[in-house]
Each structure stands twice: as C-alpha cells, then as structure tokens.
Design a protein around this motif. Sequence first.
Motif, PDB file in Angstrom:
ATOM      1  N   MET A   1       0.836  -1.202   0.000  1.00 41.98           N
ATOM      2  CA  MET A   1       0.000   0.000   0.000  1.00 41.98           C
ATOM      3  C   MET A   1       0.867   1.248   0.000  1.00 41.98           C
ATOM      4  O   MET A   1       1.977   1.248   0.490  1.00 41.98           O
TER       5      MET A   1
ATOM      6  N   ARG B   1       5.183   4.848  -3.331  1.00 40.31           N
ATOM      7  CA  ARG B   1       4.389   3.688  -3.728  1.00 40.31           C
ATOM      8  C   ARG B   1       5.236   2.431  -3.656  1.00 40.31           C
ATOM      9  O   ARG B   1       6.460   2.490  -3.692  1.00 40.31           O
ATOM     10  N   SER B   2       4.539   1.316  -3.592  1.00 41.60           N
ATOM     11  CA  SER B   2       5.227   0.034  -3.576  1.00 41.60           C
ATOM     12  C   SER B   2       5.159  -0.591  -4.965  1.00 41.60           C
ATOM     13  O   SER B   2       4.393  -0.142  -5.829  1.00 41.60           O
ATOM     14  N   GLU B   3       5.935  -1.641  -5.142  1.00 43.08           N
ATOM     15  CA  GLU B   3       5.876  -2.356  -6.415  1.00 43.08           C
ATOM     16  C   GLU B   3       4.496  -2.984  -6.618  1.00 43.08           C
ATOM     17  O   GLU B   3       4.037  -3.120  -7.753  1.00 43.08           O
TER      18      GLU B   3
ATOM     19  N   ASP C   1       1.693  -1.617  -5.689  1.00 41.36           N
ATOM     20  CA  ASP C   1       0.855  -0.534  -6.217  1.00 41.36           C
ATOM     21  C   ASP C   1       1.037  -0.435  -7.729  1.00 41.36           C
ATOM     22  O   ASP C   1       0.084  -0.248  -8.487  1.00 41.36           O
ATOM     23  N   LEU C   2       2.287  -0.542  -8.152  1.00 44.78           N
ATOM     24  CA  LEU C   2       2.595  -0.428  -9.581  1.00 44.78           C
ATOM     25  C   LEU C   2       1.971  -1.588 -10.355  1.00 44.78           C
ATOM     26  O   LEU C   2       1.365  -1.387 -11.415  1.00 44.78           O
ATOM     27  N   ARG C   3       2.098  -2.795  -9.811  1.00 46.87           N
ATOM     28  CA  ARG C   3       1.509  -3.954 -10.504  1.00 46.87           C
ATOM     29  C   ARG C   3      -0.014  -3.809 -10.607  1.00 46.87           C
ATOM     30  O   ARG C   3      -0.611  -4.117 -11.644  1.00 46.87           O
ATOM     31  N   ALA C   4      -0.619  -3.343  -9.523  1.00 42.63           N
ATOM     32  CA  ALA C   4      -2.084  -3.185  -9.538  1.00 42.63           C
ATOM     33  C   ALA C   4      -2.511  -2.134 -10.551  1.00 42.63           C
ATOM     34  O   ALA C   4      -3.513  -2.301 -11.264  1.00 42.63           O
TER      35      ALA C   4
END
Lengths: 182, 331
Positions: free
Chosen positions: B1, B15-17, B19-22
């Motif tokens: 998150m 942001r996290s990875e 977040d990026l994938r989502a």
Amino acid sequence: MTEPRVTFEAFLEAELGSLLRFAAVLTGDAGLAEDVLQEVLFRATARWDSIGRMDQPRGYVRRMIVNEYLSWRRRSWRSVPAGTGEDVSDRQAPDIGAEVVQRHALLAELARLPGRQRAVIVLRYYEGLPDAEVAHVLGCRPATVRGYAARALAALRVDSAAPRPRRQLRTEAGTCPPGTPT
Amino acid sequence: MSTRNPHMTESQTRRSEDDLRAALASLEQLAPSRESVLGPRTRPRRRAAARLRVVAAAACMLAVAAAVVELSTHTATTPGRTDTHPALQQAILTAFDSAAGMVLESRATVSGDGTVTGRTVSWMGPTLPRPGTTVRYRFVSTTPGGHPRSELSELYTARRPDFSGLGARFVGSGGVTRRITTVNYSTRTWTSRPTRQDAIVSLADDPALLRREVALGLWRVSGHVTIDGRPALELVWKASPATGAWPVGSPGRNGALRRTLWVDAHTYLPIRQRIQLGSGSPGPFFAVTADYRLLPPTPANLAMLQPVIPRGFTRTHGPHGAVPLPVSPFL
C-alpha cells in the motif's frame, strides 16, 4: 521448406487474449492498442512461415508489439493518454476513494514516462520478465534495462522491494538499438 | 500500500511495487476486442482515403441537418438582473478547473416543434483536457422511449477551444479526432476508423467551450432558482461581438440561439444547460436540455467512455456504413 509448428490461426486462438491485454497495458490507450496490435498481426501474417517455426512465437510477437509501440511514441511524442488525476479536487469529489485517485495519478505519471522506460516497467512488472529477457525484447543489455528501470521507478516514486546493488543502478543506460522485429 | 499521511503532498507519496503492478493490471480493461483487431480490414494506410471519405460524409450529414433549420427570433422569458461580478466569474472558472480530471455525464432531452424527438446520453473524459492530451467522447442517442438509435465515440487530441465549428453547425470546437467509432442500430452495423478531422462534440456537451465562454464574460447571472431541490444560479448567454466569440452571421450572433446554464449555488459546478434554436413561430424550433453529472474517474466510469458494439452487429467499411443520423442541430 518445413511447415510452421503452429498455424497463425491456432496462435491467435491461444494467445490473442493475452496479447490484447499486453498491448492495452503497454500503451495505456485502447485505440492505440488496437492500432498497434492490428499492425503487428498484419505483418506477422506475412511472415508467419518463419515466425511459426520459432520456439516462442509469442515472445517474438510481443517484441514486435513493443517495437511498434516505441516507433509510434517516436512519431507522436506529444500525445499522452487521457486524464492526469492531479486536477481532481477532494472538495468537489468527496466520494472518490483515495486508492482510486492515487492509482489514477500513478497511471498518469506512467503515461508521461519515455517510451523505453515504460516498456521496461510493463515487461518487468506486468509480464513478470527477468531483466535478461526484457533486454532481449528491447535488444539491449541487462544493465541498460536496470538503468531504465531505476530511472522510471524514481520518477514514479516506487520503492523497490529488493534494492539492487548501487553499482548496477549507476550503470549508464546508453542507447538500446532498435529491436530487430518490425 | 502507498505510504501517505495528511501532511504529505502528492509529490511526496511513495508507492510500492504492488501498487505499480495493480495500476498496470487495471489497464487491462482498455484491451480492445478481438473483433476490432481481427475485423475484415486491410492495412490502415491503404484504407486511409476511403475512411476519410466516410467520415466526410458523416460530417456533411450533420452540416446539412443544421443548415436546413430556418432561423427566427425567439421570444423567451426576459431574464432578470444581470451580475458579472469578477469574483463570481472566477469562482465558476475555479470550479470548472477543479473538475478537469473527472468524467462528464450529460443526459439530454431533444425537442422539436413541441414534442420530444429523442434523448441522448454522453460521457466525456477528461472534462477539461489540456491541449495535446487525449479525450474520449461517447454520444448515444435513443428514441424518446429509450431505445438506442446510434452511437458515436471519438478519441481526439484536445486543442485550445475555439469557435471555429460553430458557424453553420454547433459541433466541433476543441480537438482533432484520431479515431471515430459509430454504431447504427437501425442497420445493425458499426464502423471504426482512424481519421483527422475536427472533433464532433455536441454544443451541450462541451465543457471546455463553456469554460472559455465564461472566461470571456458571455454568461451573465440572471437569478437564483432551485433545481431538483438544489439551490442554483441561473445564467443566460449572449455572444458579444466585442469578444470575437461565434462567427459573424451564425445563429449565435443573430439572436436565434438562446442558452441558459444553471450552476450549483455552492460548488458553482454546472447542473443543467438548455439550448434553444428558433422560435417555432414561424419556423422550426429545437431545444436540448442537458443534465450534467461529474463522475470520479473510477474504472467503472472510465469504462463508460468506451464504445459498445452489440453482439451480432456487422462491421462495415464502405461510405454507406454505420453513420449515425443526427438527432438535432446540436448533434
């Protein structure tokens, strides 16, 4: 002359769905995804005798899609996908979920990345390819891919879960030669 | 998150990875249909000329429909006092700007000579695009009973809104279309093709033009009213020759066009617009009343911007393909 291992029709039956999604994620634009994929499939049909004999025709077609997308970006660098997410006012739109707003902002920033950086991000985080395979798709070295990824993640303010060695992050990206498939 | 607290600005959000994938996965919804990619078409460049001819034919139909309208003076209710206080004008502009990234939904009733002739619903996103950015506009017309007649969807590159498309007709002010998709329910056909022409946007659905008109002082407050229980400001429109707005000789400059806009009295966002052309005594009378909603850019709302091709409809490429019939002079 040997026959292709897989016919074009069978390839489409098996792979078209995932290629449609890949093109959409790569371009961030439904119309552009349609144009890119249509152009690529048109060219692929003309060369299917050779593509169909490859070990991984999907990988080759995916590479064609990336190259077609990058070519389009070079031709139309002014165009970016719709929406910025930055103009949405909490006061005017109290029912917007924070997560949706943040995701929209992230997508807008993703759309502003240079084409090759975006391609690296999509291939790494959507397709799940290791950097060596991303490098193969883009026709450059893994170190170059890591350079693109580092700059893109920095621009997107994404914290990498597994930081890479600093010497790799400092590697100069250089220039990826245009990919072979066109 | 994402890590964010109320004191952080947008630029400080981390942001996290995941977040990026989502976020990347959410783009899958943009995937074109199999039919649109595998349709019976040849290489786009070879088809460019034919496509342009078809689009030109569509544009001509719209222009002719507008040209046959006999213009006359309209005797509307005389508005009350006018108020052009700069602070109010600025408040309306600020409100428009705050909704720039949202999706505008417009539901309109079209009247002709005293009877309801049809209804339309449209979506535009982003509501106020910056020049050079991509806009999606989807316009669906139905019978008075709600049965779909036609659909027009455009993907266009926005430019600074101007009044160039408002001479003989009332569309096309703010961009250059890159792709146009049409669906004709009477013939059960559809088309989709790249193009380069002025964007076709109904006058009732053009917030960028509306904003520019407010900035030019073409809208004056005429009173306070209540619409659907909401306090609203009523504004009336008048094209002033001094501003250069609307071409000389067009209905917008000769008094044949009457427009009223209602904005929320608290947020100053648009609620409704009524556009009338002609008076009906003598001559035709057209009116469109559009109710606006500004929707957050959620995946569900963004999906409303995508064209919908009903199952079983046939894709056509010829000049007599799925060109939607205009439902009013305003599109």
